[in-house]
Design a protein around this motif. Structure first.
Motif, PDB file in Angstrom:
ATOM      1  N   ARG A   1      -8.633   1.444   0.870  1.00 13.50           N
ATOM      2  CA  ARG A   1      -8.470   2.899   0.964  1.00 13.50           C
ATOM      3  C   ARG A   1      -8.795   3.433   2.354  1.00 13.50           C
ATOM      4  O   ARG A   1      -8.094   4.289   2.876  1.00 13.50           O
ATOM      5  CB  ARG A   1      -9.332   3.600  -0.083  1.00 13.50           C
TER       6      ARG A   1
ATOM      7  N   GLU B   1      -2.304   6.887  -3.706  1.00 16.83           N
ATOM      8  CA  GLU B   1      -3.607   6.759  -3.051  1.00 16.83           C
ATOM      9  C   GLU B   1      -4.734   6.485  -4.041  1.00 16.83           C
ATOM     10  O   GLU B   1      -5.608   5.638  -3.788  1.00 16.83           O
ATOM     11  CB  GLU B   1      -3.923   8.031  -2.251  1.00 16.83           C
ATOM     12  N   HIS B   2      -4.712   7.153  -5.192  1.00 15.13           N
ATOM     13  CA  HIS B   2      -5.822   7.002  -6.133  1.00 15.13           C
ATOM     14  C   HIS B   2      -5.787   5.661  -6.869  1.00 15.13           C
ATOM     15  O   HIS B   2      -6.767   5.284  -7.523  1.00 15.13           O
ATOM     16  CB  HIS B   2      -5.824   8.153  -7.143  1.00 15.13           C
TER      17      HIS B   2
ATOM     18  N   ARG C   1       0.543   7.246   3.829  1.00 19.18           N
ATOM     19  CA  ARG C   1       0.710   7.956   2.564  1.00 19.18           C
ATOM     20  C   ARG C   1       1.581   7.164   1.595  1.00 19.18           C
ATOM     21  O   ARG C   1       2.357   6.295   1.973  1.00 19.18           O
ATOM     22  CB  ARG C   1       1.339   9.327   2.821  1.00 19.18           C
ATOM     23  N   TYR C   2       1.466   7.552   0.344  1.00 13.66           N
ATOM     24  CA  TYR C   2       2.308   6.988  -0.720  1.00 13.66           C
ATOM     25  C   TYR C   2       3.736   7.497  -0.523  1.00 13.66           C
ATOM     26  O   TYR C   2       3.985   8.690  -0.443  1.00 13.66           O
ATOM     27  CB  TYR C   2       1.752   7.415  -2.080  1.00 13.66           C
TER      28      TYR C   2
ATOM     29  N   ARG D   1      -5.022   2.737  -5.234  1.00 19.24           N
ATOM     30  CA  ARG D   1      -5.185   1.656  -4.272  1.00 19.24           C
ATOM     31  C   ARG D   1      -6.550   0.992  -4.429  1.00 19.24           C
ATOM     32  O   ARG D   1      -7.536   1.673  -4.768  1.00 19.24           O
ATOM     33  CB  ARG D   1      -5.034   2.190  -2.843  1.00 19.24           C
TER      34      ARG D   1
ATOM     35  N   TYR E   1      -6.252   1.934   5.157  1.00 21.00           N
ATOM     36  CA  TYR E   1      -4.871   2.421   5.068  1.00 21.00           C
ATOM     37  C   TYR E   1      -4.795   3.914   4.735  1.00 21.00           C
ATOM     38  O   TYR E   1      -3.758   4.407   4.307  1.00 21.00           O
ATOM     39  CB  TYR E   1      -4.099   1.628   4.020  1.00 21.00           C
ATOM     40  N   ALA E   2      -5.884   4.633   4.984  1.00 25.68           N
ATOM     41  CA  ALA E   2      -5.918   6.056   4.651  1.00 25.68           C
ATOM     42  C   ALA E   2      -4.810   6.876   5.321  1.00 25.68           C
ATOM     43  O   ALA E   2      -4.262   7.803   4.701  1.00 25.68           O
ATOM     44  CB  ALA E   2      -7.299   6.634   4.997  1.00 25.68           C
TER      45      ALA E   2
ATOM     46  N   THR F   1       0.831  -1.207   0.000  1.00 26.44           N
ATOM     47  CA  THR F   1       0.000   0.000   0.000  1.00 26.44           C
ATOM     48  C   THR F   1       0.865   1.257   0.000  1.00 26.44           C
ATOM     49  O   THR F   1       0.595   2.228  -0.713  1.00 26.44           O
ATOM     50  CB  THR F   1      -0.917  -0.001   1.239  1.00 26.44           C
TER      51      THR F   1
END
Length: 965
Positions: free
Chosen positions: A251, A243-244, A258-259, A246, A254-255, A238
């Motif tokens: 989502r 993020e977009h 961050r990437y 995943r 694991y919000a 993840t």
């Protein structure tokens, strides 16, 4: 995206307005704290819980009590709430009782008590506390920086948290290794896993993961240890996914994560094998406040999880920030700060200066876990921050915080032979970058980070002695070479290391004498010589103006490369390549943040192809203390202010003085050597042998005053020898010992078993010079012995020495020369004939004749008086020793036990010897050893210019073009 401080303050103002009328502990408490944490954009459910149950055990109570913490955030915050207007003293005592009964790893750093209208905040680690009213909350929001992960690391030479974290991660590494995970791909998966966990732990406390503590809560929420490994791999995947992109199912879960990018989480690992012990150890690691830890810890971390023997093989000595600054400050940092101070009020020049900072590049060709690169980058960013402050102070306006900082991790390059530390070095640089971005955020108000990672430090995994450094960073693109290469003595290298240095030392005579660290000095010299102006001008346009100057280098090394025979080998070659020493830290103890602290005596040498006007020697009055800087004209290979001379091995003294040589070398397997009791027992069995025993003196016996005896049979007639059967047994044993040797010369000696390999038996009184002596002594003890005593090969002897010679050799002048030029056995002085004694410049005015000049010169009255004064003072030293018959020379010359009368006698001798050197052009007084040796090198240069050119000297002059004596 984390909030800026201005956003937090706006929310705090709203919070105060909405809760000014609150008052009921039970009715309003949870709403109050929900809104309080919302000020920092932190949802309670992700970081902690209300009404956390805790069992309270008190010594003064018969029964345990059960309590509930109003709001508990493990490891971060404990909140105790009271009704409006209620006294807070009782609330704090209650909170403290809860604190004392929590599990160790859950202990919060902060306790906060409140009655709706007043806050008391306590830092349980530092003892800091703050009290303020609700209406003042918007002005006090930075007291709660820890909620946003903005705690600034404490800066001390050593940080206790660093050591604790290193040891904790070491335990986790061992647990996973024991569970069998290290078997995968020779441990590669385990090493990558540890690096990723390090990043996650740091990210959890520094605002990368939001809210702070998210990773800890995530680990704690995993129901069983058996699931943890699989879910960690899912988390890593993840973190490697924008993020977009995943999966929808992940989502929400694991919000907060961050990437990251930077290829840190790109590789797919075998599922980690966690058992319950490993899971608990990971949770314990989560409980450490990683926001207080310097990324320079990771060298210590790596050392803590390796076996001691491995560290010895690799020569690793991890470095404290204090010692790193000793190198980088004089190499580049002090100069940059001085340049900044000159232009800090000139807007255009500040802009150009920042561009210069961006253009600098750094190579550490033995980077380990990146300590030098990390600290160099941090200090460069700190300087850039001052530039930005200065720009703002004179009217520069910044619209985008992200456009402020130009300095980045891609300016830093490293080479590391092992995979794991190379990975740690890369991650440590990213973490340092994030720390500095947080400082920028706090300074200018808008949140700024560099996630996802785009710029990357260039850490090359390879053998620096085989890798072409120019392939990692061309010399034309390099500004500075830095580092702490491995410390391994010439006699302790592994076979692979010997192969490496043979490759490096091609064309260097007697390179087998050099320690491992010398190979980096040689490689650096060749690297710097590969710079040329054409390459520098051919750089890309964004790097082109002005032409990049030649790179400069500074390395740490054991002090052995500035002492004894190694100087003649290494520095003859380096000087011939055109190297100049720019600054040097003379011998000091190398401290580090590693567990078990390696005690090493080191030097730091900054050098380059260009000569510089301002040269500095950092002197240490105490090798464990702090240095003071001394401006000098020149720094020679012995790290003193003197001409660039290198002392060659000489078979004869440069002055008209007695020669010295080793004592006797039996090669007898111990058969001819006896203690007093052994001698007496032998004589009782073989009475005729009594007259063949001679007192035996080595360095240890000479200094410590105990007796040994030797059976010397070289003059024994055959008939007498055959009449002593016990003696013959010893002779046969010596013969067998020599015959069994692998050495052909020793085998030949078996034909004459009553003789020694080396025999040096003066017929009159002679001077004894111990070969090895403690570094603690101000004076090496020399002394006279009678011919009846035989000396071993562990001392040097001078058969024709007089009181005058004893006086000069026993003086501070000669001892200063010894300390600067001799080799070392560990840290003890190792007195040598060919380097130390034969190159020593005597006060030529007091010698009977000039060097190699057959014409006798009539000494002046002053010269005669000075020589007589030395002889008188030397005699007083010997007489003073004799007043202490119960004390050994080791006792008499120990700095703590040296008798005052002996010290006074030596001071009188020093004054007489200094007067002799004043007649030879020296000073009246000297403040330091370095001043004395600087003059001695000048005198050496003058004396050796009178010598005829022998083969050695001519060869050195032809090869190097420098004076080699």
């Amino acid at each position: 995206m984390p909030l800026s401080w201005s956003d937090v303050r706006d929310r705090a103002v709203t919070f105060v307005k909405e809760h000014s009328a609150d008052g009921s502990e039970n009715a309003q408490s949870q709403l109050f704290w929900r809104d309080f944490l919302h000020v920092f954009d932190v949802p309670v459910g992700r970081v902690g819980s209300y009404e956390h149950h805790v069992r309270v055990v008190r010594r003064d109570q018969v029964r345990d009590k059960h309590g509930r913490i109003d709001l508990f955030w493990p490891g971060k915050l404990l909140v105790e709430m009271k009704s409006a207007g209620a006294p807070l003293e009782r609330a704090f005592l209650q909170a403290q009782a809860y604190f004392d009964n929590l599990p160790k790893r859950d202990l919060p750093v902060h306790i906060l008590v409140c009655n709706f209208q007043e806050f008391w905040l306590f830092n349980m680690e530092t003892g800091g506390n703050w009290r303020f009213r609700l209406k003042d909350f918007p002005d006090r929001i930075k007291h709660f920086a820890f909620i946003l992960g903005y705690e600034v690391p404490r800066e001390r030479p050593e940080i206790e948290a660093n050591i604790k974290a290193a040891q904790q991660m070491g335990r986790l590494f061992k647990a996973l290794e024991a569970a069998g995970y290290a078997v995968s791909r020779d441990g590669h998966d385990l090493r990558v896993l540890m690096v990723r966990l390090l990043f996650c732990l740091f990210a959890d406390d520094t605002g990368i993961f939001q809210p702070s503590g998210t990773f800890r809560e995530w680990v704690d929420s995993v129901e069983s240890a058996s699931q943890l490994g699989r879910l960690l791999n899912e988390l890593f995947e993840t973190l490697n996914t924008p993020e977009h992109q995943r999966p929808q199912a992940r989502r929400d879960d694991y919000a907060p994560f961050r990437y990251i990018n930077g290829k840190l989480f790109e590789e797919t690992l075998r599922t980690p094998a966690f058992d319950e012990k490993a899971r608990e150890l990971l949770l314990d690691a989560c409980a450490i406040n990683w926001g207080q830890i310097s990324p320079a810890i990771f060298g210590s971390l790596f050392q803590s999880i390796k076996e001691k023997e491995d560290r010895r093989d690799l020569g690793e000595h991890y470095t404290s920030e204090e010692n790193i600054l000793k190198l980088i400050k004089p190499l580049f940092l002090d100069g940059l700060w001085a340049e900044f101070e000159k232009i800090r009020r000139q807007k255009n020049r500040l802009f150009e200066f920042q561009k210069k900072l961006r253009s600098l590049t750094f190579l550490d060709p033995a980077c380990g876990c990146g300590n030098f690169l990390v600290i160099a980058y941090r200090e460069l960013r700190r300087l850039e921050l001052e530039v930005l402050r200065a720009s703002q102070a004179i009217g520069q306006q910044y619209l985008e915080v992200g456009a402020l900082s130009q300095v980045n991790v891609d300016q830093f390059f490293g080479i590391e032979i092992e995979e794991f530390p190379a990975q740690i070095a890369q991650v440590a640089m990213w973490l340092t970058d994030h720390q500095m971005n947080r400082l920028l955020t706090e300074e200018f108000g808008k949140y700024f980070d560099r996630l996802p990672l785009k710029s990357t430090p260039h850490i090359h995994h390879g053998n620096a002695l085989r890798v072409d450094w120019a392939g990692v960073l061309p010399a034309a693109s390099c500004s500075f070479v830095v580092g702490n290469p491995p410390f391994v003595g010439a006699k302790f290298m592994a076979d692979a290391q010997r192969d490496d240095i043979r490759h490096v030392f091609t064309g260097i005579d007697n390179a087998g004498l050099l320690d491992f660290v010398a190979a980096w000095y040689v490689k650096a010299a060749r690297y710097m010589r590969s710079w040329n102006e054409a390459d520098a001008m051919a750089l890309p346009k964004n790097e082109k103006a002005p032409i990049r100057p030649q790179p400069r280098t500074a390395f740490v090394a054991t002090n052995s490369i500035t002492q004894g025979e190694q100087v003649g080998v290494l520095w003859t070659w380096l000087l011939a390549q055109g190297m100049h020493i720019h600054f040097a830290h003379r011998t000091f103890k190398w401290h580090n943040e590693a567990r078990g602290k390696a005690a090493v005596h080191c030097v730091i040498i900054g050098f380059g192809l260009e000569d510089v006007d301002n040269k500095t020697i950092f002197e240490y009055d105490d090798i464990a203390g702090e240095p003071h800087a001394v401006a000098v004209r020149n720094i020679n290979p012995y790290l003193v202010d003197g001409p660039d001379v290198v002392l060659p091995r000489r078979s004869q003294p440069i002055c008209d003085v007695p020669g010295i040589g080793i004592g006797n070398k039996p090669i007898d397997g111990g058969n001819y050597l006896f203690s007093i009791d052994e001698r007496d027992a032998f004589i009782q069995t073989e009475p005729q042998a009594a007259k063949w025993f001679r007192r035996w003196l080595g360095a240890d016996e000479f200094l410590n005053g105990y007796e040994r005896w030797c059976l010397w049979l070289g003059d024994c007639e055959p008939a007498e020898l055959r009449a002593m059967p016990e003696v013959l047994k010893r002779v046969r044993a010596v013969k067998r010992f020599r015959e069994a040797s692998k050495s052909l010369p020793t085998q030949k000696l078996a034909s004459t078993p009553t003789r020694f390999h080396v025999e040096n038996m003066p017929q009159s009184r002679y001077l004894v010079i111990p070969e090895v002596s403690s570094e603690r002594r101000s004076y090496i003890p020399f002394g006279f012995e009678e011919p009846a005593t035989l000396c071993s090969n562990l001392v040097k002897i001078a058969p024709d020495a007089t009181l005058f010679h004893f006086g000069i050799l026993s003086s501070t002048m000669h001892n200063a020369w010894v300390r600067l030029t001799c080799g070392r056995l560990k840290s003890d002085y190792r007195y040598s004939k060919d380097i130390v004694y034969n190159n020593f410049p005597w006060a030529e005015a007091l010698l009977n004749s000039a060097v190699n000049n057959s014409t006798e010169k009539q000494p002046s009255i002053e010269t005669k008086r000075t020589r007589e004064a030395i002889e008188t003072a030397a005699s007083e030293v010997l007489q003073t020793r004799a007043k202490h018959p119960e004390s050994s020379l080791a006792d008499l010359y120990d700095p703590l036990t040296m008798p005052p009368d002996l010290r006074k006698a030596h001071q009188k001798l020093d004054a007489a010897v200094d007067k002799a050197y004043e007649l030879s052009g020296g000073k009246k007084t000297y403040k330091t050893d370095a001043e004395r040796v600087a003059f001695l090198f000048e005198l050496y240069q003058r004396l050796t210019s009178l010598l005829p050119s022998d083969g050695i000297v001519s060869k050195l002059k032809r090869k190097t073009g420098i004076r080699a004596g």
